[in-house]
Design a protein around this motif. Sequence first.
Motif, PDB file in Angstrom:
ATOM      1  N   GLY A 165      13.407   8.620 -21.967  1.00 23.66           N
ATOM      2  CA  GLY A 165      13.395   7.607 -22.866  1.00 23.66           C
ATOM      3  C   GLY A 165      12.684   6.323 -22.479  1.00 23.66           C
ATOM      4  N   LEU A 166      11.830   6.280 -21.541  1.00 23.76           N
ATOM      5  CA  LEU A 166      11.520   4.837 -20.984  1.00 23.76           C
ATOM      6  C   LEU A 166      10.434   4.331 -22.351  1.00 23.76           C
ATOM      7  CD1 LEU A 166      11.009   2.927 -18.686  1.00 23.76           C
ATOM      8  CD2 LEU A 166       8.951   4.383 -17.938  1.00 23.76           C
ATOM      9  N   LYS A 167       9.885   5.265 -22.660  1.00 22.97           N
ATOM     10  CA  LYS A 167       8.709   4.666 -23.726  1.00 22.97           C
ATOM     11  C   LYS A 167       9.407   3.867 -24.582  1.00 22.97           C
ATOM     12  CE  LYS A 167       4.846   6.259 -26.374  1.00 22.97           C
ATOM     13  NZ  LYS A 167       5.060   5.374 -27.440  1.00 22.97           N
ATOM     14  N   MET A 168      10.554   4.485 -25.190  1.00 22.05           N
ATOM     15  CA  MET A 168      11.335   3.895 -26.243  1.00 22.05           C
ATOM     16  C   MET A 168      12.028   2.718 -25.923  1.00 22.05           C
ATOM     17  SD  MET A 168      14.217   5.918 -28.565  1.00 22.05           S
ATOM     18  CE  MET A 168      15.262   6.415 -27.322  1.00 22.05           C
ATOM     19  N   VAL A 169      12.341   2.551 -24.947  1.00 16.63           N
ATOM     20  CA  VAL A 169      13.036   1.459 -24.019  1.00 16.63           C
ATOM     21  C   VAL A 169      11.855   0.251 -24.033  1.00 16.63           C
ATOM     22  CG1 VAL A 169      13.900   0.320 -22.338  1.00 16.63           C
ATOM     23  CG2 VAL A 169      14.698   2.509 -23.063  1.00 16.63           C
ATOM     24  N   ASN A 170      10.603   0.696 -23.691  1.00 17.73           N
ATOM     25  CA  ASN A 170       9.666  -0.171 -23.491  1.00 17.73           C
ATOM     26  C   ASN A 170       9.249  -0.490 -24.979  1.00 17.73           C
ATOM     27  OD1 ASN A 170       9.049  -0.331 -20.724  1.00 17.73           O
ATOM     28  ND2 ASN A 170       7.653   1.414 -20.736  1.00 17.73           N
ATOM     29  N   ASP A 171       9.246   0.169 -26.125  1.00 17.15           N
ATOM     30  CA  ASP A 171       8.946  -0.146 -27.291  1.00 17.15           C
ATOM     31  C   ASP A 171       9.879  -0.985 -28.130  1.00 17.15           C
ATOM     32  OD1 ASP A 171       6.682   1.238 -27.023  1.00 17.15           O
ATOM     33  OD2 ASP A 171       7.260   3.086 -28.163  1.00 17.15           O
ATOM     34  N   THR A 172      11.028  -0.953 -27.875  1.00 16.53           N
ATOM     35  CA  THR A 172      12.180  -1.649 -28.393  1.00 16.53           C
ATOM     36  C   THR A 172      12.451  -2.855 -27.565  1.00 16.53           C
ATOM     37  OG1 THR A 172      13.584  -0.190 -27.335  1.00 16.53           O
ATOM     38  CG2 THR A 172      13.192   0.251 -29.406  1.00 16.53           C
ATOM     39  N   LEU A 173      12.696  -2.874 -26.315  1.00 18.70           N
ATOM     40  CA  LEU A 173      13.259  -3.944 -25.439  1.00 18.70           C
ATOM     41  C   LEU A 173      12.120  -4.518 -24.693  1.00 18.70           C
ATOM     42  CD1 LEU A 173      16.412  -2.512 -24.115  1.00 18.70           C
ATOM     43  CD2 LEU A 173      15.998  -3.743 -26.123  1.00 18.70           C
ATOM     44  N   GLY A 174      10.707  -3.935 -24.986  1.00 15.17           N
ATOM     45  CA  GLY A 174       9.632  -4.447 -24.249  1.00 15.17           C
ATOM     46  C   GLY A 174       9.733  -4.066 -22.821  1.00 15.17           C
ATOM     47  N   HIS A 175       8.811  -4.572 -22.028  1.00 16.46           N
ATOM     48  CA  HIS A 175       8.513  -3.798 -20.595  1.00 16.46           C
ATOM     49  C   HIS A 175       9.635  -4.270 -19.692  1.00 16.46           C
ATOM     50  CE1 HIS A 175       4.746  -1.352 -21.311  1.00 16.46           C
ATOM     51  NE2 HIS A 175       4.498  -2.377 -22.016  1.00 16.46           N
ATOM     52  N   ALA A 176       9.984  -5.378 -19.979  1.00 15.81           N
ATOM     53  CA  ALA A 176      11.124  -6.005 -19.112  1.00 15.81           C
ATOM     54  C   ALA A 176      12.470  -4.953 -19.252  1.00 15.81           C
ATOM     55  CB  ALA A 176      11.394  -7.404 -19.812  1.00 15.81           C
ATOM     56  N   GLY A 177      12.406  -4.506 -20.239  1.00 13.56           N
ATOM     57  CA  GLY A 177      13.580  -3.727 -20.643  1.00 13.56           C
ATOM     58  C   GLY A 177      13.287  -2.214 -19.752  1.00 13.56           C
ATOM     59  N   GLY A 178      12.120  -1.808 -20.081  1.00 15.63           N
ATOM     60  CA  GLY A 178      11.793  -0.708 -19.277  1.00 15.63           C
ATOM     61  C   GLY A 178      11.750  -0.729 -17.659  1.00 15.63           C
ATOM     62  N   ASP A 179      11.207  -1.984 -17.322  1.00 16.09           N
ATOM     63  CA  ASP A 179      11.434  -2.237 -15.842  1.00 16.09           C
ATOM     64  C   ASP A 179      12.789  -2.192 -15.331  1.00 16.09           C
ATOM     65  OD1 ASP A 179       8.685  -2.375 -15.837  1.00 16.09           O
ATOM     66  OD2 ASP A 179       8.585  -4.646 -15.900  1.00 16.09           O
ATOM     67  N   GLU A 180      13.725  -2.912 -16.097  1.00 16.18           N
ATOM     68  CA  GLU A 180      15.217  -2.805 -15.527  1.00 16.18           C
ATOM     69  C   GLU A 180      15.771  -1.368 -15.561  1.00 16.18           C
ATOM     70  OE1 GLU A 180      18.446  -4.097 -14.424  1.00 16.18           O
ATOM     71  OE2 GLU A 180      16.869  -5.320 -14.707  1.00 16.18           O
ATOM     72  N   LEU A 181      15.259  -0.674 -16.450  1.00 19.81           N
ATOM     73  CA  LEU A 181      15.839   0.904 -16.640  1.00 19.81           C
ATOM     74  C   LEU A 181      15.210   1.511 -15.268  1.00 19.81           C
ATOM     75  CD1 LEU A 181      17.229   3.103 -18.182  1.00 19.81           C
ATOM     76  CD2 LEU A 181      14.777   3.773 -19.255  1.00 19.81           C
ATOM     77  N   GLY A 221       0.883  -1.138   0.085  1.00 16.21           N
ATOM     78  CA  GLY A 221      -0.069   0.179   0.081  1.00 16.21           C
ATOM     79  C   GLY A 221       0.835   1.306  -0.138  1.00 16.21           C
ATOM     80  N   THR A 222       1.869   1.140   0.196  1.00 18.75           N
ATOM     81  CA  THR A 222       2.952   2.349   0.453  1.00 18.75           C
ATOM     82  C   THR A 222       4.256   2.247  -0.329  1.00 18.75           C
ATOM     83  OG1 THR A 222       4.017   1.254   2.525  1.00 18.75           O
ATOM     84  CG2 THR A 222       2.191   2.635   2.737  1.00 18.75           C
ATOM     85  N   HIS A 223       4.370   1.188  -0.987  1.00 17.71           N
ATOM     86  CA  HIS A 223       5.475   1.058  -1.696  1.00 17.71           C
ATOM     87  C   HIS A 223       5.338   0.517  -3.103  1.00 17.71           C
ATOM     88  CE1 HIS A 223       7.320   0.738   2.070  1.00 17.71           C
ATOM     89  NE2 HIS A 223       8.456   1.023   1.774  1.00 17.71           N
ATOM     90  N   ASP A 224       6.221   0.911  -4.123  1.00 19.03           N
ATOM     91  CA  ASP A 224       6.275   0.571  -5.638  1.00 19.03           C
ATOM     92  C   ASP A 224       6.793  -0.780  -5.641  1.00 19.03           C
ATOM     93  OD1 ASP A 224       5.897   0.602  -8.224  1.00 19.03           O
ATOM     94  OD2 ASP A 224       8.268   1.259  -8.052  1.00 19.03           O
ATOM     95  N   VAL A 225       6.116  -1.747  -6.000  1.00 22.38           N
ATOM     96  CA  VAL A 225       6.664  -3.284  -5.997  1.00 22.38           C
ATOM     97  C   VAL A 225       7.829  -3.290  -6.994  1.00 22.38           C
ATOM     98  CG1 VAL A 225       5.816  -5.587  -6.846  1.00 22.38           C
ATOM     99  CG2 VAL A 225       4.140  -4.040  -5.768  1.00 22.38           C
TER     100      VAL A 225
END
Lengths: 373, 777
Positions: free
Chosen positions: B472-488, B433-437
Amino acid sequence: MFGKVALFDGKEEAGWGPFLESLRREGIHGIFLMVGEATPFSFDHIRPLFAEAGIPVFGGIFPGVIFGESWHKQGVVGCAIDCPISLQIVKDLGKFQAAPGKASGAGFAGSVLVIVDGLALNISPFLEALFETYPGRANFIGGGAGSVSLIQKPVLFTSEECFSNGALVVGIEGFVGVGVSHGWEAMYGPLVANRTAGNVIIDLNWQPAFRYYKQIIEREAGEVVEPGNFFDMAKGYPLGMVRMDGSMVVRDPIKVDGDGNLLLVGEVPENSVLMVLKGNPGSLIHAAGQAAREAVAVFERRGGNTAAGALVIDCISRVLYLGDLMAEEIGAIRNNIAPTLPLFGFFSLGEVASPGDRYLEFLNKTTVVGVGR
Amino acid sequence: MDSQALHLIRNLSLSYEIALAIGNSLDLQEMLDQVIRTIVRKTGAHHGSVWLRCGDRLELIAGAGFRVKESNMRQARTRLARKLGEILDRGRPLAKTGEQEDFEEYWVPLTGKETKIMLIPIDKLVLIHLVFSRRDLADEGLVGILAGIAPKLKNAVLSCLYHDKELEQQIEETRWFEDAFQRSEAEYRNLVSNLNVGIYRSTVAGDFLDANPAFLKMFGFADLNDLATLRWPSLYANPEERQCFVQAITTMGYVKNLDMMFIRKGGETFWAQVTAVLSSFKGEKHVMGIVEDVTERKRLEIQLRESEARYRLLAESALAGVYLIQDGLFRYVNPALAAIFGYRRDEIEGKLGPLDLTVPEDRPTVVENIRRRVEGEIEAIHYTFRGLRKDGTVITCEVLGKRADYNERPALFGTLIDVTERKQVEDRMRYLGTHDVLTGLYNRAYFEEVIERMRDDFTQYPVTVVMCDVNGLKMVNDTLGHAGGDELLRAAAGVLRRCFRDDDIIARIGGDEFASILPQTGEQQGEGIAWRIAETVEAYNRQNPARNNPAPVLSISVGVATAEWPHRLLDEALKIADRAMYTNKAAQEMGVSGRFIRSLLAVLAERDLETEEHTLRLKKTAVLLGQACGLKEAEISALATLALVHDIGKVGVPDHILLKPSALTPKERVIMEGHAEIGYRIAMAAPELCPVAEYILHHHEWWDGKGYPSGLKGEEIPIACRVLAIVDAYDAMTNARPYRQPMSKSEAVAELRRCAGRQFDPELVEKFIPLIDRAPG
């Protein structure tokens, strides 16, 4: 006072009716019956006849009855009483409190006939209470009923019942001159009855009563007294309670109990001073005559000149002592009263007499004569 | 015996008998009665009396002889008192005879025969009064005898009087005690009659002798007569109980508090408690007892037993732990509670206390909670503590406890459940409830809560706010998928966590947005934080170069503002920081995408799919054909770019498909064909590639409309795409591949012509063929 006096041999019950009928007449207030102990007397059988009489019928069973100059172990002497009477029945002498005030009022000046069970306890306290509470100016005369066997039985009767251990007190609206005498003289004394219980002397002069009495008789009179012959021997050596006027109130030893105590007819107060008496036929017979003379004298002093009868109450022990000489004692009485005066009475276990001038005592071995209209 | 001796005997006997009568009794009346009776009897007096001075009066005490106790005469004699009193006072004996004139003043005539009276005073206390009727009485010596015993008589009278007083006192006391006893008895009777308990007396065999009203009422009897119609045995509901009672009372002599069932006279049964004792009453053994109707109590006991059984069943079978604590020890625990702590019940009950089952850190709390309940501050409590099991493991326990009286003393009871798992879930939920997973930082909700809390808390000011945004998160998501975005994002969170202090609140408040609250932090410190973030990002990128994987470049835009209470409020600072962050982001975004595309192309090259030589040949040839087609300069530039990046989407195709030497399966083909759209999205995210995004999407369309992804045909296909298709096909055919040899130019031309009008624009094919010799080889 004394109406018709009659003798009935009592052999047949059937004779009772005519006998009673002969006594009952107009003006009769009661019938006094003296029954000899040898008379075949069944109260239950006779009682209906008493009830039919319609007047008080009362009396006692005595060792013998006197009628005229004769006396009888069997036979009934009846005396009709022709003046008002009041009959009080005392069932338990020890509980007697006071004489009735109603029947005999404060103005009573008659006589009181007292018949007690001669073997009852508490006779003296009863007589004291009677003497101290009886109203008016009464003379007392009477004696003890009972058997010469000294076995207590129902010996008093009225129209309703026959009983023992009590007394009949009959107030009679008529004067009786009373004479008393015994004729016994002091032989040895004084002795102290230091331990008594009613009519029993336990210690005499602080020694066992029988043993000491026996010693005296043997030493003074030379007679051997044993429990087996006690009655026969002791009848000649009665005890006398000393009075300040020199008289003796006689107490008759009649028995020795298993504890060596002396049994008397009548109580002896503890610590009484006693004398051992002795008598002889002459003195006794003389005393009987004296009693008759005294009775006549008293009667006459009260202005009586028309006596209707002489009631003789003679102790049975005198009869036993005198034996055949008893006729002389009766004769001595007869000789001192009017020749035509009916003479009747009974042999008694103890006598009651007071002319009203002294303390009323239960007497033994005494002759009492009452002379009345 | 001579007369002198007899005379002496008479006097001695009188003296002796009177002397013995004196003192024979301590009752004055009785003693004087005996004395006067003896005198009267011995002297032959008609009657005699004894008078006693009582104060100023002379009273007639005793008498003997004729009519002395007749009531009329007693009254008559009292009139003599005054005259006799004079004689007593004079103290000398007096004798009067009938011949004397005043004779009648000294006696009450009874028979008229009274001839002499004799008055003998004794020490002004006692007067003996004798009346004689006979003149021949020998009174000589009488006075002397009585005078001789006078002192003895006086002492005896005084002794009797003293005794009488004592007796009176005793009588008074006795009367008092009797009165007290009667009062007490009356009170007792009243008490017994009004008692609500039945009291009775009976024989041992059971015949009633007495009973109080309460007993009669209890057994339905009208009165004692009614009671006598029945006996004890018929009142017992159970004959065996009667036998037990009789056996107990006869052997022990008593029974105490025996509960038995009886039958009322009407037939109704009821319970009663009997206490009885065997006693002797007038030599006979009796039973005296008390009977109390305990039906209601019995009913309650039965109810209580049932209730107890019910509650015991509930407690014993309850899943929750149930306990009762008194004097610091568990008096009862149910099986569940024992199981929760890993003990047997007998190891806990009476041996362990609540603190034994509590971890040391929580014991003060438990002690305080117990104290508050025991001392009555609170009735009930609900709290949790950490329990200590027998094996040493710690569990979280939730207690709902209450105060109660047990055996008339304070006790605690309640339920206890093991909430360890629930606590863990709750903690997790609270965390979530208080943290970002994803990043482990606080979430937006918590951040706003902190802002709300801190808004008016002046102790926290100055507060510095730092707003961050991952570029550039959106671009990372688009190119590497959300796993790449999450890693970022995780990388960004790691960097930020290293840059802030432990007390600072760092939260992810949006997809690529982070924010931090720095309490008690001024503007200068805040600027330092911004620099630290930039340096840390640089360091991160240096440590994570994009070589063997498509790791994106980390770039974070930062905006900082400080709220200075009360001049600048927190909300205002947030807005300022937000604006500053966006300004910073705009400046950085372009560089980021360019660097990223280069990074992607490098990755493709690394996978050896497209050589830099190939792309450069393709670029030159395409430019030639474009020029031959008369395209404008911007279109030529775009065609050149397209030649470089048309397959950029292949970075999203897995190696096993991309590099597969054999024919692709239909499914693999779909994945492979997806690279056109991936490339389109990458291009759309990068400002530099936006103009060629459309071309990248359609560079595999066929002239006859059988290409992909849109099935465009003819001139619907952008010309750049038609040009690239011919150029790319000719270069591919004429250059070697791992799986085939290169075709000759003629063979390639023939193939182009064969496919013209089908795959390729026929017109452009013909324009291309003449240029082949000019194309780089």
